[in-house]
Design a protein around this motif. Structure first.
Motif, PDB file in Angstrom:
ATOM      1  N   LEU A 180       0.831  -1.208   0.000  1.00 12.78           N
ATOM      2  CA  LEU A 180       0.000   0.000   0.000  1.00 12.78           C
ATOM      3  C   LEU A 180       0.858   1.247   0.000  1.00 12.78           C
ATOM      4  O   LEU A 180       1.985   1.238   0.516  1.00 12.78           O
ATOM      5  N   CYS A 191      -9.266  -2.607   8.814  1.00 12.84           N
ATOM      6  CA  CYS A 191      -8.428  -3.769   8.441  1.00 12.84           C
ATOM      7  C   CYS A 191      -8.701  -4.957   9.360  1.00 12.84           C
ATOM      8  O   CYS A 191      -8.488  -4.868  10.570  1.00 12.84           O
ATOM      9  N   LEU A 200      -2.431  -2.497   9.499  1.00 15.12           N
ATOM     10  CA  LEU A 200      -2.203  -1.050   9.584  1.00 15.12           C
ATOM     11  C   LEU A 200      -2.253  -0.607  11.043  1.00 15.12           C
ATOM     12  O   LEU A 200      -3.019  -1.159  11.843  1.00 15.12           O
ATOM     13  N   LEU A 242       0.969  -8.949   6.469  1.00 20.17           N
ATOM     14  CA  LEU A 242      -0.342  -9.246   7.054  1.00 20.17           C
ATOM     15  C   LEU A 242      -1.499  -8.915   6.120  1.00 20.17           C
ATOM     16  O   LEU A 242      -2.654  -9.184   6.436  1.00 20.17           O
ATOM     17  N   CYS A 243      -1.200  -8.311   4.973  1.00 14.78           N
ATOM     18  CA  CYS A 243      -2.270  -7.854   4.074  1.00 14.78           C
ATOM     19  C   CYS A 243      -2.694  -8.972   3.125  1.00 14.78           C
ATOM     20  O   CYS A 243      -1.849  -9.590   2.475  1.00 14.78           O
ATOM     21  N   ALA A 264      -5.086  -8.302   0.755  1.00  9.88           N
ATOM     22  CA  ALA A 264      -5.682  -7.611  -0.398  1.00  9.88           C
ATOM     23  C   ALA A 264      -7.212  -7.622  -0.363  1.00  9.88           C
ATOM     24  O   ALA A 264      -7.851  -7.673  -1.406  1.00  9.88           O
ATOM     25  N   GLY A 312      -9.075  -5.100   0.505  1.00 10.33           N
ATOM     26  CA  GLY A 312      -9.509  -3.813  -0.024  1.00 10.33           C
ATOM     27  C   GLY A 312     -10.342  -2.965   0.919  1.00 10.33           C
ATOM     28  O   GLY A 312     -10.767  -1.868   0.556  1.00 10.33           O
TER      29      GLY A 312
END
Ligand code: SF4
Length: 305
Positions: free
Chosen positions: A171, A186, A191, A213-214, A216, A218
């Protein structure tokens, strides 16, 4: 279908075993090499989450192999194998090719593995299951979190192949107002807002992002009223194994004198955050902020499509 029983089996009885994963539709998984245990997947092996072979290795299974013959989706299986091989190599492990063999073996089911060794029922081999290993996967975690945990437990390092494939996003933030909406949105704690007092007496708020940790989803982009977040590229497998939180935006903020939340002041005299300022200006009203209204209208438009 849950594969929890495969994890439990691997944790208690799988140390040193050689596991041969076989598609559900394979016509004769029982025939093979005597040293390998055929384990039938609940569908095509290519549909198994990527963390499955990594978790087996992390739990002490000596070797994991995938049977390619008898698969009805060889292209999908090859793609899955390439990704799993990349991940295994990051941990200096490999997915083996099961050797040929003509032995008849018991075929286990990945979704209903035995909890007691059959040999121990007849007094052969060890009688008690081995104690659970110190590390075990969190079966309530997401597939993404489980893959990350298994890679990190195996001590994965970065590789060239790990830099070109991946899961999740990287990001960037432009125009961040440190409102924390993305942090709240999230579901994976990727974040965080960290506030600190600067030397000049001005507070600074750092938006930190951990690409490992993401997944995707959105949500952060969708819920940011400032439209500050974007995803310029994917997070790689190397990120998954090694990335740590790093700042993607630093904003000069002030503490709201009413609710004590940090906010980026729109003018030098602002002492209230936008929410408290709107409440003070309109104490008996229930108007939505313009950005929230726009988001609601967008969502209604999408659901009407
Ligand atoms: S895309 Fe989803 S998982 Fe990734 S940072 Fe945004 S909210 Fe979190």
């Amino acid at each position: 279908m849950s594969l929890d029983s495969l994890v439990v089996w691997a944790a208690h009885s799988g140390a040193g075993e050689r596991v041969e994963l076989v598609c559900d539709e394979h016509p004769d998984p029982a025939t093979g090499h005597r040293a390998w245990r055929p384990v039938r997947a609940p569908g095509c092996v290519a549909d198994l989450p990527l963390h499955v072979p990594l978790e087996l290795l992390a739990l002490g299974v000596a070797e994991v192999a995938v049977r390619r013959d008898g698969c009805g989706s060889p292209e999908a299986l090859d793609g899955w194998l390439v990704r799993c091989t990349t991940l295994a190599e990051m941990a200096d492990r490999e997915l083996a090719e099961p050797p040929d063999g003509r032995r008849r073996r018991d075929v286990l089911s990945a979704s209903a593995m035995p909890t007691v060794e059959r040999r121990s029922l007849f007094g052969l081999g060890r009688r008690e299951p081995r104690p659970a290993r110190a590390w075990s996967p969190d079966v309530r975690a997401t597939e993404h979190q489980r893959l990350r945990a298994a890679l990190r437990h195996l001590g994965a390092h970065s590789t060239d192949a790990g830099a070109t494939d991946g899961v999740g996003w990287r990001l960037s933030a432009d125009g961040c107002r440190a409102s924390g909406q993305c942090v709240t949105a999230c579901p994976n704690d990727a974040l965080a807002l960290v506030h600190s007092a600067g030397r000049d007496g001005v507070q600074r708020s750092e938006l930190r992002f951990d690409p490992s940790l993401c997944n995707a989803c959105g949500r952060c982009i969708e819920f940011c009223d400032a439209a500050a977040l974007s995803a310029p590229g994917p997070a790689t497998f190397n990120d998954l194994a090694l990335a740590t939180p790093s700042p993607i935006a630093t904003v000069a903020t002030r503490v709201c004198e009413r609710c004590r939340a940090a906010f980026a002041p729109s003018d030098k005299d602002a002492s209230l955050c936008p929410t408290c300022a709107a409440r003070r200006a309109n104490p008996f009203g229930s108007a939505l902020p313009p950005e929230a209204l726009a988001r609601l209208q967008r969502a209604q438009g999408n659901s009407a499509d």
